[in-house]
Design a protein around this motif. Sequence first.
Motif, PDB file in Angstrom:
ATOM      1  N   GLN A  10       0.890  -1.126   0.001  1.00 49.01           N
ATOM      2  CA  GLN A  10       0.099  -0.060   0.113  1.00 49.01           C
ATOM      3  C   GLN A  10       0.856   1.286  -0.078  1.00 49.01           C
ATOM      4  OE1 GLN A  10      -3.377   0.461  -0.165  1.00 49.01           O
ATOM      5  NE2 GLN A  10      -2.741   2.177  -0.706  1.00 49.01           N
ATOM      6  N   THR A  11       0.553   2.149  -0.942  1.00 49.74           N
ATOM      7  CA  THR A  11       1.540   3.326  -1.153  1.00 49.74           C
ATOM      8  C   THR A  11       0.520   4.496  -0.583  1.00 49.74           C
ATOM      9  OG1 THR A  11       0.844   4.032  -3.319  1.00 49.74           O
ATOM     10  CG2 THR A  11       2.838   2.418  -2.998  1.00 49.74           C
ATOM     11  N   GLY A  12       1.160   5.587  -0.559  1.00 50.15           N
ATOM     12  CA  GLY A  12       0.170   6.696  -0.322  1.00 50.15           C
ATOM     13  C   GLY A  12      -0.630   7.149  -1.333  1.00 50.15           C
ATOM     14  N   GLY A  13      -0.620   6.406  -2.638  1.00 53.67           N
ATOM     15  CA  GLY A  13      -1.499   6.613  -3.566  1.00 53.67           C
ATOM     16  C   GLY A  13      -2.227   5.318  -3.956  1.00 53.67           C
ATOM     17  N   PRO A  14      -1.685   4.572  -4.957  1.00 60.54           N
ATOM     18  CA  PRO A  14      -2.281   3.083  -5.461  1.00 60.54           C
ATOM     19  C   PRO A  14      -1.862   2.093  -4.376  1.00 60.54           C
ATOM     20  CG  PRO A  14      -0.584   3.883  -7.090  1.00 60.54           C
ATOM     21  CD  PRO A  14      -0.760   5.046  -6.077  1.00 60.54           C
ATOM     22  N   THR A  15      -2.615   0.966  -4.889  1.00 60.42           N
ATOM     23  CA  THR A  15      -2.173  -0.111  -4.203  1.00 60.42           C
ATOM     24  C   THR A  15      -1.197  -1.023  -5.017  1.00 60.42           C
ATOM     25  OG1 THR A  15      -4.160  -0.456  -2.932  1.00 60.42           O
ATOM     26  CG2 THR A  15      -2.908  -2.505  -3.057  1.00 60.42           C
ATOM     27  N   ILE A  16      -0.179  -1.583  -4.805  1.00 60.55           N
ATOM     28  CA  ILE A  16       0.822  -2.148  -5.818  1.00 60.55           C
ATOM     29  C   ILE A  16       0.764  -3.822  -5.762  1.00 60.55           C
ATOM     30  CG2 ILE A  16       2.934  -2.361  -6.893  1.00 60.55           C
ATOM     31  CD1 ILE A  16       1.825   0.584  -7.406  1.00 60.55           C
ATOM     32  N   PHE A  17       0.150  -4.376  -6.801  1.00 59.43           N
ATOM     33  CA  PHE A  17       0.193  -5.873  -6.531  1.00 59.43           C
ATOM     34  C   PHE A  17       1.463  -6.581  -7.278  1.00 59.43           C
ATOM     35  CE2 PHE A  17      -4.221  -4.655  -5.837  1.00 59.43           C
ATOM     36  CZ  PHE A  17      -4.583  -5.372  -4.878  1.00 59.43           C
ATOM     37  N   THR A  18       2.259  -7.209  -6.714  1.00 56.60           N
ATOM     38  CA  THR A  18       3.383  -7.825  -7.637  1.00 56.60           C
ATOM     39  C   THR A  18       2.950  -9.192  -7.833  1.00 56.60           C
ATOM     40  OG1 THR A  18       4.906  -6.567  -6.043  1.00 56.60           O
ATOM     41  CG2 THR A  18       5.906  -8.402  -7.642  1.00 56.60           C
ATOM     42  N   LEU A  19       2.961  -9.359  -9.176  1.00 55.75           N
ATOM     43  CA  LEU A  19       2.414 -10.625  -9.767  1.00 55.75           C
ATOM     44  C   LEU A  19       3.536 -11.394 -10.492  1.00 55.75           C
ATOM     45  CD1 LEU A  19      -0.726 -10.981  -9.591  1.00 55.75           C
ATOM     46  CD2 LEU A  19      -0.650 -10.784 -11.927  1.00 55.75           C
ATOM     47  N   ALA A  20       3.552 -12.643 -10.359  1.00 55.58           N
ATOM     48  CA  ALA A  20       4.614 -13.618 -10.949  1.00 55.58           C
ATOM     49  C   ALA A  20       3.717 -14.407 -11.961  1.00 55.58           C
ATOM     50  CB  ALA A  20       5.283 -14.371  -9.919  1.00 55.58           C
ATOM     51  N   ASP A  21       4.074 -14.722 -13.107  1.00 54.94           N
ATOM     52  CA  ASP A  21       3.708 -15.675 -14.087  1.00 54.94           C
ATOM     53  C   ASP A  21       4.718 -16.263 -14.552  1.00 54.94           C
ATOM     54  OD1 ASP A  21       4.778 -14.012 -15.982  1.00 54.94           O
ATOM     55  OD2 ASP A  21       2.994 -13.613 -17.123  1.00 54.94           O
ATOM     56  N   ASP A  22       4.591 -17.082 -15.523  1.00 55.65           N
ATOM     57  CA  ASP A  22       5.943 -18.013 -16.105  1.00 55.65           C
ATOM     58  C   ASP A  22       6.822 -17.096 -16.757  1.00 55.65           C
ATOM     59  OD1 ASP A  22       3.989 -17.645 -18.111  1.00 55.65           O
ATOM     60  OD2 ASP A  22       4.065 -19.357 -18.807  1.00 55.65           O
ATOM     61  N   SER A  23       6.697 -15.836 -17.060  1.00 56.00           N
ATOM     62  CA  SER A  23       7.633 -14.997 -17.823  1.00 56.00           C
ATOM     63  C   SER A  23       8.393 -14.218 -16.862  1.00 56.00           C
ATOM     64  CB  SER A  23       6.978 -14.196 -18.730  1.00 56.00           C
ATOM     65  OG  SER A  23       6.246 -13.406 -18.283  1.00 56.00           O
ATOM     66  N   GLY A  24       7.773 -14.100 -15.633  1.00 60.24           N
ATOM     67  CA  GLY A  24       8.697 -13.246 -14.458  1.00 60.24           C
ATOM     68  C   GLY A  24       7.578 -12.326 -13.708  1.00 60.24           C
ATOM     69  N   LEU A  25       8.116 -11.295 -13.338  1.00 58.70           N
ATOM     70  CA  LEU A  25       7.306 -10.477 -12.366  1.00 58.70           C
ATOM     71  C   LEU A  25       6.990  -9.254 -13.018  1.00 58.70           C
ATOM     72  CD1 LEU A  25       9.268 -10.365  -8.849  1.00 58.70           C
ATOM     73  CD2 LEU A  25       7.531 -11.819  -9.592  1.00 58.70           C
ATOM     74  N   VAL A  26       5.591  -8.863 -12.571  1.00 59.85           N
ATOM     75  CA  VAL A  26       5.235  -7.557 -13.118  1.00 59.85           C
ATOM     76  C   VAL A  26       4.319  -6.861 -11.949  1.00 59.85           C
ATOM     77  CG1 VAL A  26       3.023  -8.550 -14.063  1.00 59.85           C
ATOM     78  CG2 VAL A  26       3.926  -6.415 -14.994  1.00 59.85           C
ATOM     79  N   PHE A  27       4.455  -5.558 -12.226  1.00 62.77           N
ATOM     80  CA  PHE A  27       3.860  -4.689 -11.009  1.00 62.77           C
ATOM     81  C   PHE A  27       2.395  -4.084 -11.377  1.00 62.77           C
ATOM     82  CE2 PHE A  27       8.465  -4.531 -10.273  1.00 62.77           C
ATOM     83  CZ  PHE A  27       8.438  -4.727  -8.962  1.00 62.77           C
ATOM     84  N   CYS A  28       1.581  -4.592 -10.907  1.00 64.17           N
ATOM     85  CA  CYS A  28      -0.037  -4.042 -11.473  1.00 64.17           C
ATOM     86  C   CYS A  28      -0.437  -2.916 -10.197  1.00 64.17           C
ATOM     87  CB  CYS A  28      -1.028  -5.273 -11.340  1.00 64.17           C
ATOM     88  SG  CYS A  28      -0.238  -6.662 -12.333  1.00 64.17           S
ATOM     89  N   ALA A  29      -0.957  -1.740 -10.754  1.00 65.55           N
ATOM     90  CA  ALA A  29      -1.233  -0.842  -9.921  1.00 65.55           C
ATOM     91  C   ALA A  29      -2.936  -0.839  -9.836  1.00 65.55           C
ATOM     92  CB  ALA A  29      -0.807   0.544 -10.283  1.00 65.55           C
ATOM     93  N   ALA A  30      -3.567  -0.633  -8.501  1.00 62.50           N
ATOM     94  CA  ALA A  30      -5.150  -0.375  -8.521  1.00 62.50           C
ATOM     95  C   ALA A  30      -5.306   0.840  -7.845  1.00 62.50           C
ATOM     96  CB  ALA A  30      -5.780  -1.675  -8.160  1.00 62.50           C
ATOM     97  N   PHE A  31      -5.938   1.824  -8.035  1.00 64.69           N
ATOM     98  CA  PHE A  31      -6.402   2.870  -7.359  1.00 64.69           C
ATOM     99  C   PHE A  31      -7.957   3.037  -6.739  1.00 64.69           C
ATOM    100  CE2 PHE A  31      -7.047   7.623  -6.855  1.00 64.69           C
ATOM    101  CZ  PHE A  31      -6.226   7.641  -6.087  1.00 64.69           C
ATOM    102  N   GLU A  32      -8.109   3.032  -5.373  1.00 68.27           N
ATOM    103  CA  GLU A  32      -9.450   3.179  -4.944  1.00 68.27           C
ATOM    104  C   GLU A  32      -9.553   4.782  -4.518  1.00 68.27           C
ATOM    105  OE1 GLU A  32     -13.052   1.764  -3.761  1.00 68.27           O
ATOM    106  OE2 GLU A  32     -11.396   0.227  -4.414  1.00 68.27           O
ATOM    107  N   ARG A  33      -8.724   5.050  -3.660  1.00 69.55           N
ATOM    108  CA  ARG A  33      -8.588   6.680  -3.058  1.00 69.55           C
ATOM    109  C   ARG A  33      -7.183   6.706  -2.608  1.00 69.55           C
ATOM    110  NH1 ARG A  33     -13.123   5.738  -0.237  1.00 69.55           N
ATOM    111  NH2 ARG A  33     -12.112   6.117   1.680  1.00 69.55           N
ATOM    112  N   ALA A  34      -6.852   7.633  -2.408  1.00 71.27           N
ATOM    113  CA  ALA A  34      -5.187   7.974  -2.291  1.00 71.27           C
ATOM    114  C   ALA A  34      -5.053   7.205  -0.554  1.00 71.27           C
ATOM    115  CB  ALA A  34      -5.112   9.516  -2.039  1.00 71.27           C
ATOM    116  N   GLY A  35      -4.038   6.203  -0.557  1.00 73.70           N
ATOM    117  CA  GLY A  35      -3.836   5.561   0.451  1.00 73.70           C
ATOM    118  C   GLY A  35      -4.661   4.511   1.044  1.00 73.70           C
TER     119      GLY A  35
END
Length: 507
Positions: A10-35
């Motif tokens: 959880q950042t001051g802004g969006p929530t960052i989900f770190t996702l792993a699939d068979d090719s590696g890692l990717v960062f996914c961001a979802a925004f509800e409200r700040a923080g």
Amino acid sequence: IKGEVIQVKQTGGPTIFTLADDSGLVFCAAFERAGVRAHPEIDSEMIVRVIGEVSLRNNQIQVEIKSIKRLWGGEASAVKDKIEQAIDRRAEPSATEFLVQSEIMTRLLPAMKQVAKEIRRAVLKSQPIVVRHHADADGITAAVAIENAILPLIKEVGGPDAEYYNYRRAPSKAPFYELEDVTKDLTYALEDQTRHGQKMPLIVLMDNGSTEEDVPAMRQAQVYGMEMLVVDHHHPHKIVDQFLIAHVNPAHQGGDFGVTTGMLATEIARMIHPAVEEKIRHFPAVSAVGDRSEAPEAALYIKLVEDKYGRDDLKKVALALDYEAFWLRFNEGRGLINDILCLGRLDRHRRIVDLLCEQANAAIDEQLRASMGNVKSTKLPNGIIMNVLDVENFAHKFTFPPPGKTSGEVHDRLCKKFEGKPVVTIGYGPDFAVLRSRAVRMNIPQMVKELMEEIPNGGVSGGGHLVVGSIKFVGGMRKDVLAKLAEKIAACGVDDAGGAKGGAAMG
């Protein structure tokens, strides 16, 4: 994307989900409200499907989440299997030739590969890694070799900041995994789990972890599901293997402590990340000199780097490490240690090593001036010259060199004095004794076991290598324990001409 959630941050802004699939890692961001935490139903270790839009943020790919759903049953396990197989393929260690010829290491190769693979797996899965090591020249070179191999990979997998929350190196004062150490590791791990949703770390024990004394700490780690690897050259006890996912020890293949942890770890580091070789080539030689190795491998590793480091240079680096480790106590001191090991600027390396050696030698001379006149020497019936020093009353306390190093230095001087004869030196305090020996066939772990049985109210414990180690007991039984110990030494066999192991100057 279908993959496993590695971490939710959880950042001051969006929530960052770190996702792993068979090719590696990717960062996914979802925004509800700040923080505010977006998608609270999604947590780490879940298998999910994400639909989103790809964008660039700070030169890194990021997916802006439109929808995220948890997968169940067959679909989830198919995704999980695919990821595991991909990670398994990518975790295969590089096929490297050893830097020197060694029969023992050739026999240890499968175990060394397994350790390299488990460490690579942890990096690829963004599992935090804690490298725990004995705080002496051998333990430090071993740990820093692994550190230099994995840091570039951690950054590659998790981004430039990943090393700060996915990696920690921590020295251990004792040559085993103490309850104090495991308590710290568990506290940090559980905090990180609560605060950053991180997995429990992989604990890599270097130059400790093979003996019965490690078991209480390992049992605590096991309760919390912490995985452990050991690379060590202390005399191993098979009881520890039930707590480990891999264990490298030269004694398993007919070797002894002459094959140091620094040698083993440097070769494992090259399997993890071959590009690291140039930086750490001299580490095995430093560890060999620091632990007084007389194994054939030691001579080969020292020869390998003689164009850059003479034997005296190696001795100075090893002494500087021991000296600095004493003052660092429980701190890893990464920048300082890197300079001593010549991983930074050459001019600064030379200046710091010269200065630390000058200070260390002055402290050792001062200590020996006080101690040497108080050593009591006795010739035992079997020809062994036994030297005894009360380090509690005839050596400075709470300063360098500590009792173990003091006993080692006293032993070295006495070996010169009694050239060609079998020598044992005992430095004892109110509730401990440190043993150093040359040309004496001792088995300290065995002696400790016998003392436990023969003096049940002596509170005896301890161990180490076969001919170098330490023993603890209760203060009130000191006289009895030391008398029995002297009897046991008097019953030991001796080697001819005093040419055997000099006994490592372990702290």
